[in-house]
Structure formats: C-alpha cells, structure tokens
Scaffold this motif. Structure first.
Motif, mmCIF file in Angstrom:
data_model
loop_
_atom_site.group_PDB
_atom_site.id
_atom_site.type_symbol
_atom_site.label_atom_id
_atom_site.label_comp_id
_atom_site.label_asym_id
_atom_site.label_seq_id
_atom_site.Cartn_x
_atom_site.Cartn_y
_atom_site.Cartn_z
ATOM 1 N N SER A 13 61.885 -17.104 96.287
ATOM 2 C CA SER A 13 63.168 -16.612 95.846
ATOM 3 C C SER A 13 63.164 -15.098 95.931
ATOM 4 O O SER A 13 62.144 -14.458 95.723
ATOM 5 C CB SER A 13 63.409 -17.053 94.401
ATOM 6 N N LEU A 14 64.315 -14.554 96.249
ATOM 7 C CA LEU A 14 64.431 -13.107 96.316
ATOM 8 C C LEU A 14 64.745 -12.507 94.955
ATOM 9 O O LEU A 14 64.940 -11.305 94.833
ATOM 10 C CB LEU A 14 65.514 -12.715 97.328
ATOM 11 N N ALA A 15 64.817 -13.335 93.923
ATOM 12 C CA ALA A 15 65.161 -12.841 92.584
ATOM 13 C C ALA A 15 64.168 -11.796 92.087
ATOM 14 O O ALA A 15 64.539 -10.845 91.406
ATOM 15 C CB ALA A 15 65.244 -14.006 91.603
ATOM 16 N N ASP A 16 62.893 -11.967 92.486
ATOM 17 C CA ASP A 16 61.881 -11.000 92.058
ATOM 18 C C ASP A 16 62.131 -9.628 92.652
ATOM 19 O O ASP A 16 61.600 -8.630 92.175
ATOM 20 C CB ASP A 16 60.484 -11.459 92.521
ATOM 21 N N ASN A 17 62.877 -9.597 93.773
ATOM 22 C CA ASN A 17 63.094 -8.330 94.476
ATOM 23 C C ASN A 17 64.374 -7.631 94.068
ATOM 24 O O ASN A 17 64.696 -6.581 94.612
ATOM 25 C CB ASN A 17 63.147 -8.586 95.981
ATOM 26 N N LEU A 18 65.149 -8.204 93.105
ATOM 27 C CA LEU A 18 66.408 -7.586 92.704
ATOM 28 C C LEU A 18 66.175 -6.196 92.132
ATOM 29 O O LEU A 18 65.209 -5.966 91.391
ATOM 30 C CB LEU A 18 67.109 -8.455 91.665
ATOM 31 N N ASP A 19 67.071 -5.260 92.504
ATOM 32 C CA ASP A 19 67.011 -3.870 92.054
ATOM 33 C C ASP A 19 65.779 -3.140 92.553
ATOM 34 O O ASP A 19 65.413 -2.093 92.021
ATOM 35 C CB ASP A 19 67.094 -3.768 90.518
ATOM 36 N N LYS A 20 65.141 -3.695 93.581
ATOM 37 C CA LYS A 20 63.975 -3.016 94.161
ATOM 38 C C LYS A 20 64.349 -2.441 95.523
ATOM 39 O O LYS A 20 65.259 -2.947 96.191
ATOM 40 C CB LYS A 20 62.812 -3.991 94.322
ATOM 41 N N LYS A 21 63.613 -1.406 95.912
ATOM 42 C CA LYS A 21 63.837 -0.784 97.216
ATOM 43 C C LYS A 21 63.141 -1.649 98.266
ATOM 44 O O LYS A 21 61.936 -1.892 98.176
ATOM 45 C CB LYS A 21 63.241 0.617 97.214
ATOM 46 N N LEU A 22 63.922 -2.138 99.209
ATOM 47 C CA LEU A 22 63.385 -3.061 100.195
ATOM 48 C C LEU A 22 63.589 -2.564 101.615
ATOM 49 O O LEU A 22 64.496 -1.797 101.890
ATOM 50 C CB LEU A 22 64.081 -4.422 100.081
ATOM 51 N N LEU A 23 62.731 -3.049 102.507
ATOM 52 C CA LEU A 23 62.890 -2.827 103.941
ATOM 53 C C LEU A 23 63.348 -4.151 104.529
ATOM 54 O O LEU A 23 62.688 -5.169 104.339
ATOM 55 C CB LEU A 23 61.556 -2.420 104.566
ATOM 56 N N VAL A 24 64.482 -4.140 105.224
ATOM 57 C CA VAL A 24 64.966 -5.357 105.865
ATOM 58 C C VAL A 24 64.891 -5.141 107.372
ATOM 59 O O VAL A 24 65.452 -4.172 107.885
ATOM 60 C CB VAL A 24 66.419 -5.688 105.458
ATOM 61 N N ILE A 25 64.179 -6.022 108.077
ATOM 62 C CA ILE A 25 64.130 -5.935 109.531
ATOM 63 C C ILE A 25 65.091 -6.971 110.086
ATOM 64 O O ILE A 25 65.081 -8.129 109.658
ATOM 65 C CB ILE A 25 62.707 -6.177 110.066
ATOM 66 N N LEU A 26 65.950 -6.527 111.030
ATOM 67 C CA LEU A 26 66.959 -7.416 111.592
ATOM 68 C C LEU A 26 66.545 -7.899 112.968
ATOM 69 O O LEU A 26 65.651 -7.336 113.601
ATOM 70 C CB LEU A 26 68.304 -6.672 111.692
ATOM 71 N N ARG A 27 67.243 -8.926 113.444
ATOM 72 C CA ARG A 27 66.914 -9.513 114.748
ATOM 73 C C ARG A 27 67.113 -8.535 115.887
ATOM 74 O O ARG A 27 66.445 -8.642 116.906
ATOM 75 C CB ARG A 27 67.743 -10.779 114.987
ATOM 76 N N ASP A 28 68.030 -7.567 115.729
ATOM 77 C CA ASP A 28 68.237 -6.603 116.820
ATOM 78 C C ASP A 28 67.237 -5.453 116.735
ATOM 79 O O ASP A 28 67.337 -4.488 117.493
ATOM 80 C CB ASP A 28 69.675 -6.071 116.809
ATOM 81 N N LYS A 30 66.700 -3.424 114.146
ATOM 82 C CA LYS A 30 67.019 -2.357 113.198
ATOM 83 C C LYS A 30 66.188 -2.503 111.930
ATOM 84 O O LYS A 30 65.854 -3.605 111.513
ATOM 85 C CB LYS A 30 68.505 -2.397 112.811
ATOM 86 N N LYS A 31 65.868 -1.353 111.323
ATOM 87 C CA LYS A 31 65.169 -1.356 110.045
ATOM 88 C C LYS A 31 66.083 -0.722 109.005
ATOM 89 O O LYS A 31 66.407 0.464 109.126
ATOM 90 C CB LYS A 31 63.867 -0.554 110.141
ATOM 91 N N ILE A 32 66.515 -1.501 108.032
ATOM 92 C CA ILE A 32 67.417 -1.007 106.999
ATOM 93 C C ILE A 32 66.662 -0.968 105.680
ATOM 94 O O ILE A 32 66.008 -1.936 105.295
ATOM 95 C CB ILE A 32 68.644 -1.932 106.822
ATOM 96 N N ILE A 33 66.757 0.175 104.998
ATOM 97 C CA ILE A 33 66.101 0.317 103.692
ATOM 98 C C ILE A 33 67.180 0.480 102.644
ATOM 99 O O ILE A 33 68.131 1.237 102.846
ATOM 100 C CB ILE A 33 65.170 1.543 103.694
ATOM 101 N N GLY A 34 67.062 -0.237 101.527
ATOM 102 C CA GLY A 34 68.050 -0.111 100.465
ATOM 103 C C GLY A 34 67.611 -0.872 99.225
ATOM 104 O O GLY A 34 66.575 -1.538 99.235
ATOM 105 N N ILE A 35 68.427 -0.779 98.175
ATOM 106 C CA ILE A 35 68.099 -1.459 96.916
ATOM 107 C C ILE A 35 68.830 -2.793 96.893
ATOM 108 O O ILE A 35 70.055 -2.840 97.070
ATOM 109 C CB ILE A 35 68.514 -0.593 95.711
#
Lengths: 127, 93
Positions: A13-28, A30-35
C-alpha cells in the motif's frame, strides 16, 4: 489494493508513503519528485510541489510543476527519497533549463547518429 | 492467485526485479498484492552509474504491469510444492 483480510501480512500500500517526498519514474522516462498527497488502487497519484528532474550525463535541472496528478498506467516505480542521503551524486552539476535542453538534444543527435552509422555498417555486411 | 501466494512465500528474501524499461533493482521483498505490485526494501540499482537519480531511494513500490522478470535466490522455493500447486491450479481453472 484491498484493506480487508490478510491481517498478518504486510500488504502493498502507498499509505505509508503519504506526505513523504517521493520519486516517481514514468513509462516515458520522466522522473518526477514531489510530496504524495493521494493515491488509489490504480496507482494514480497526486503530488504536491512536484518538479521534473532531468539528467544528462553529469548535468541536471529541476523544472517546477506544482500540483500534479499522474495516471497510474504511466507509473513505473515510486521510490521513497531518504532525506538523510544525497539525492544525486556530488559530481553532478546543476544547469539552467535552456542548457539541459541543449544537452538533451546533443545526446539525442548522438544516439541517432550512432544508429545511422550502425545501419550503414550492417548494410555493408562486413562479417 | 498462484503467483500471488508464491510471492507471499518469498517475502523477506532478496530478489532482483528487472523492469520493462531495462532498470534492474535488487532488494528485499517487503510485500506483494493481487496485481503483483511489488514493494522492495533496501533497494540498490544494479547498474547505479546509469541511474543517478535513484541514489537516495532505499524503499520503492513497483507497479506490477512494468515488471519483466523477478530473479530469485536459487534456494528460494521448494520446487515440489510449486509443482503440486500448479497442478491443482490447472485442474481447478
């Protein structure tokens, strides 16, 4: 991702990651960083204060995006950024958006040239 | 459901997940769900010089749809139990 059942098992579950700064890698790529502010069973996510980090060789640049919703089908990986560690190797140099775009174009041209050269060599069939 | 149960048995083991974008990540399997989404802990990218942005990522969630391979420890599974479960699944399905 169901909440019911499987009490003695750590469910994914992603619930543990709520309000945390995350790196999301997309299929194209791109690397998106955000809370992380929200998610659902399809891995759709809402990121606050998002930025896109572009890296070309030793150069990098952060483009601010603001509030971002990412459709789950584009998500490859969601990584938790450890705030105690450096996000990038120290040898990397921060540059402006214009410079990073130039570097990206140069890299793309080099890859295309390599592809063209290879096609020509294959045509000659030297082996 | 067979592979979901199978991965549940592997929780706590070290695995290498190779993604469709060629990124390979090693880590300890923390959890898995019905979509075969994977959560890894103590992650380390196999070729980390190629992926500098992953330097400070130690835990990650991987969407099941982007996994190409999951490499397992050689002693990670009891093959006989797996065979029996597969036969049962094939009969029932």
């Amino acid at each position: 991702m169901s909440w019911a059942g499987l009490d003695n098992f750590p469910a994914t579950s992603l619930a543990d990651n709520l309000d945390k700064k995350l790196l999301v890698i997309l299929r194209d790529g791109k690397k998106i960083i955000g809370i992380l502010r929200s998610f659902d069973q399809f891995a759709n996510v809402v990121l606050e204060g998002a930025l896109e980090r572009i890296t070309v060789g030793e150069l990098y640049c952060d483009l601010p995006l603001g509030l971002y919703i990412i459709r789950g089908e584009n998500v490859v990986l969601i990584g938790e950024l450890d705030l105690g560690r450096e996000e990038l190797p120290s040898f990397m140099v921060r540059v402006t958006p214009t410079e990073i775009k130039q570097a990206q174009k140069a890299e793309k041209d080099a890859t295309e040239l390599k592809g063209t050269m290879r096609k020509r060599m294959e045509f000659l069939d030297l082996e | 459901m067979l592979f979901f149960s199978y991965f549940k048995e592997l929780v706590g083991k070290e695995v290498i997940v190779e993604l469709k974008n060629d990124l390979a990540i090693s880590g300890i399997l923390h959890s898995v769900d019905q979509y075969l989404n994977i959560k890894l802990e103590n992650t380390r990218v196999v070729d980390d010089t190629k992926y500098p942005h992953m330097l400070s990522v130690k835990n990650c969630f991987i969407r099941g749809s982007v996994v190409r391979y999951v490499q397992l420890p050689p002693d990670g599974v009891d093959v006989d139990i797996l065979h029996d479960a597969t036969r049962r699944e094939a009969r029932g399905g």
